[in-house]
Each structure stands twice: as structure tokens, then as C-alpha cells.
Motif scaffolding. Structure first.
Motif, PDB file in Angstrom:
ATOM      1  N   PRO A  22      -1.696 -46.999 -54.142  1.00  0.00           N
ATOM      2  CA  PRO A  22      -1.868 -47.625 -55.464  1.00  0.00           C
ATOM      3  C   PRO A  22      -1.191 -48.991 -55.558  1.00  0.00           C
ATOM      4  O   PRO A  22      -1.728 -49.916 -56.167  1.00  0.00           O
ATOM      5  N   ARG A  23      -0.007 -49.120 -54.958  1.00  0.00           N
ATOM      6  CA  ARG A  23       0.708 -50.394 -55.027  1.00  0.00           C
ATOM      7  C   ARG A  23      -0.071 -51.497 -54.313  1.00  0.00           C
ATOM      8  O   ARG A  23      -0.170 -52.625 -54.812  1.00  0.00           O
ATOM      9  N   ASP A  25      -3.352 -51.532 -53.799  1.00  0.00           N
ATOM     10  CA  ASP A  25      -4.563 -51.807 -54.573  1.00  0.00           C
ATOM     11  C   ASP A  25      -4.255 -52.728 -55.749  1.00  0.00           C
ATOM     12  O   ASP A  25      -5.025 -53.643 -56.069  1.00  0.00           O
ATOM     13  N   ASP A  26      -3.116 -52.482 -56.405  1.00  0.00           N
ATOM     14  CA  ASP A  26      -2.725 -53.326 -57.535  1.00  0.00           C
ATOM     15  C   ASP A  26      -2.457 -54.760 -57.077  1.00  0.00           C
ATOM     16  O   ASP A  26      -2.916 -55.720 -57.699  1.00  0.00           O
ATOM     17  N   ALA A  27      -1.720 -54.901 -55.967  1.00  0.00           N
ATOM     18  CA  ALA A  27      -1.413 -56.242 -55.443  1.00  0.00           C
ATOM     19  C   ALA A  27      -2.683 -56.962 -55.013  1.00  0.00           C
ATOM     20  O   ALA A  27      -2.844 -58.166 -55.246  1.00  0.00           O
ATOM     21  N   GLY A  29      -5.729 -56.543 -56.229  1.00  0.00           N
ATOM     22  CA  GLY A  29      -6.468 -56.969 -57.409  1.00  0.00           C
ATOM     23  C   GLY A  29      -5.874 -58.220 -58.037  1.00  0.00           C
ATOM     24  O   GLY A  29      -6.597 -59.150 -58.421  1.00  0.00           O
ATOM     25  N   LEU A  30      -4.544 -58.265 -58.147  1.00  0.00           N
ATOM     26  CA  LEU A  30      -3.886 -59.441 -58.737  1.00  0.00           C
ATOM     27  C   LEU A  30      -4.091 -60.671 -57.866  1.00  0.00           C
ATOM     28  O   LEU A  30      -4.345 -61.773 -58.376  1.00  0.00           O
ATOM     29  N   GLU A  45       3.491 -62.613 -61.733  1.00  0.00           N
ATOM     30  CA  GLU A  45       3.174 -61.188 -61.612  1.00  0.00           C
ATOM     31  C   GLU A  45       2.508 -60.882 -60.270  1.00  0.00           C
ATOM     32  O   GLU A  45       2.828 -59.890 -59.601  1.00  0.00           O
ATOM     33  N   ALA A  49       4.033 -58.611 -57.195  1.00  0.00           N
ATOM     34  CA  ALA A  49       3.278 -57.463 -56.686  1.00  0.00           C
ATOM     35  C   ALA A  49       3.126 -57.537 -55.169  1.00  0.00           C
ATOM     36  O   ALA A  49       3.206 -56.515 -54.474  1.00  0.00           O
TER      37      ALA A  49
END
Length: 204
Positions: A22-23, A25-27, A29-30, A45, A49
Motif C-alpha cells: 500500500p505504501r 502504491d500511494d507513493a 500515485g503521488l 507530500e 511519500a
């Protein structure tokens, strides 16, 4: 800078794509949504990330790519923050001028000339031939400098060149030439071929 930005973001997304967390995937996307014209908060942000996902990345080249991207986002964020502060100061000065006009009945001393700070966002790059090698060279140069923990000033001094000239090389704005590539390779303790890696057509 726009070409080097896009090239480095693409490499970072490829590194994060192989991680199934998840971490990551979040990075990813950002990072994929980040642009040089984003707000400083959004860029910070994304940088945070990317740094948070570093413990999950194996392999020094992949880690160096992500670190270089995070540093780039932080640097642009700092410049945008400074620009916003200058804009607010100019707005406050304009309001004071209007207030002076009202209180003085529309007369005031001639305004002192002031130097306007140019916007941070760079102008659109000039059209280039397909598969321009400069963005890849700029990213390789940034990656090797970051890997060795050197500042632009320190590397420029080691390579015996002007810092502003080196900055243009790292932004992919000018062609370095064979002698310059050789001097940079010696200063970084790498082979010239390392600075020319990945130069060529993008995979289809």
C-alpha cells in the motif's frame, strides 16, 4: 527541466511498480500526478511519500532513483514557496500604495523602480529531435551526484567548472560535449559510459 522531470518520474514509477505494498502504491500515485506547477504542499507530500517507501526498495540504483526524485520535488517545492511569499509581499505593497493614494488625495511620490522576480515555472522547452539524449544524461548526472552526497557547488568545484554552467547541465538545458563528460566522470569517480547510460530510443 521539464524533460528531465518527466524522465526521472517515469523511472521512479517503474521502480515502485514492482512493489506490491500500500505504501508503494500511494507513493507511485503521488509521483505520477506531480508536476512542476503543483502547490508546494502537494510536492512536499509526494517527496515525503517517496522517502517513506525507501526501506522497501532493494538495489542501490533503484534507491538512488527514488532519492533523486524526492530531492527534486523538495527543491521545486522550496522555490515555489519562496515565489509565493514574494507574491504576497508584492500584493501587500500594492495595497499600501492604494491606501497612500486614498489618504493623500490621489498624490504620492514617484514609486521606486523594483525588480520583478520572474515566475519559477520554466518556459516551454524548444522543440527537439526525437530521442533527445539530454534528459537521460541530466538524470544520470543528478543520480550519480546524489549517490555520492555532493552538492552542485561541490561537484562543479571538483570538475573545475562554473556552478551555473553545471546547473544547466543537470537540468538538461545544454549539450555537455566530450571533454565536459570526461571531467564530470573523473570528478564522480565513474566511467563516462555511466553518465551516458539509457541514452537512446525509449522502449516501445
Amino acid at each position: 527541466m521539464a524533460d528531465a522531470w518527466a524522465y526521472l518520474i517515469r523511472r521512479t514509477i517503474r521502480v515502485l511498480a514492482v512493489l506490491d505494498t500500500p505504501r508503494a502504491d500511494d507513493a507511485r500515485g503521488l509521483a505520477s500526478r506531480a508536476t512542476p506547477t503543483d502547490t508546494p504542499a502537494a510536492l512536499r507530500e509526494a517527496a515525503d511519500a517517496l522517502r517513506a517507501v525507501l526501506p522497501e526498495i532493494d538495489g542501490q540504483p533503484s534507491r538512488t532513483t527514488v532519492i533523486a526524485t524526492a530531492d527534486m520535488l523538495s527543491e521545486v517545492s522550496a522555490k515555489l514557496t519562496l515565489h509565493e511569499r514574494l507574491d504576497r509581499l508584492e500584493l501587500a505593497f500594492a495595497r499600501l500604495e492604494r491606501r497612500f493614494d486614498e489618504e493623500a488625495g490621489g498624490t504620492r511620490p514617484p514609486a521606486r523602480s523594483s525588480r520583478r522576480i520572474e515566475p519559477v515555472s520554466p518556459p516551454p522547452p524548444a522543440p527537439r529531435v526525437p530521442h533527445d539524449p539530454l534528459p537521460a544524461f541530466a538524470v544520470n548526472l543528478l543520480t550519480e551526484r546524489t549517490r555520492r552526497g555532493l552538492t552542485q557547488e561541490a561537484l562543479a568545484l571538483e570538475a573545475d567548472m562554473d556552478q551555473s554552467y553545471y546547473g544547466r547541465l543537470e537540468r538538461g538545458e545544454i549539450d555537455p560535449g566530450v571533454r565536459t563528460v570526461a571531467r564530470l566522470a573523473v570528478a564522480l569517480s565513474v566511467e563516462p559510459a555511466d553518465l551516458m547510460a539509457d541514452i537512446g530510443p525509449e522502449p516501445g
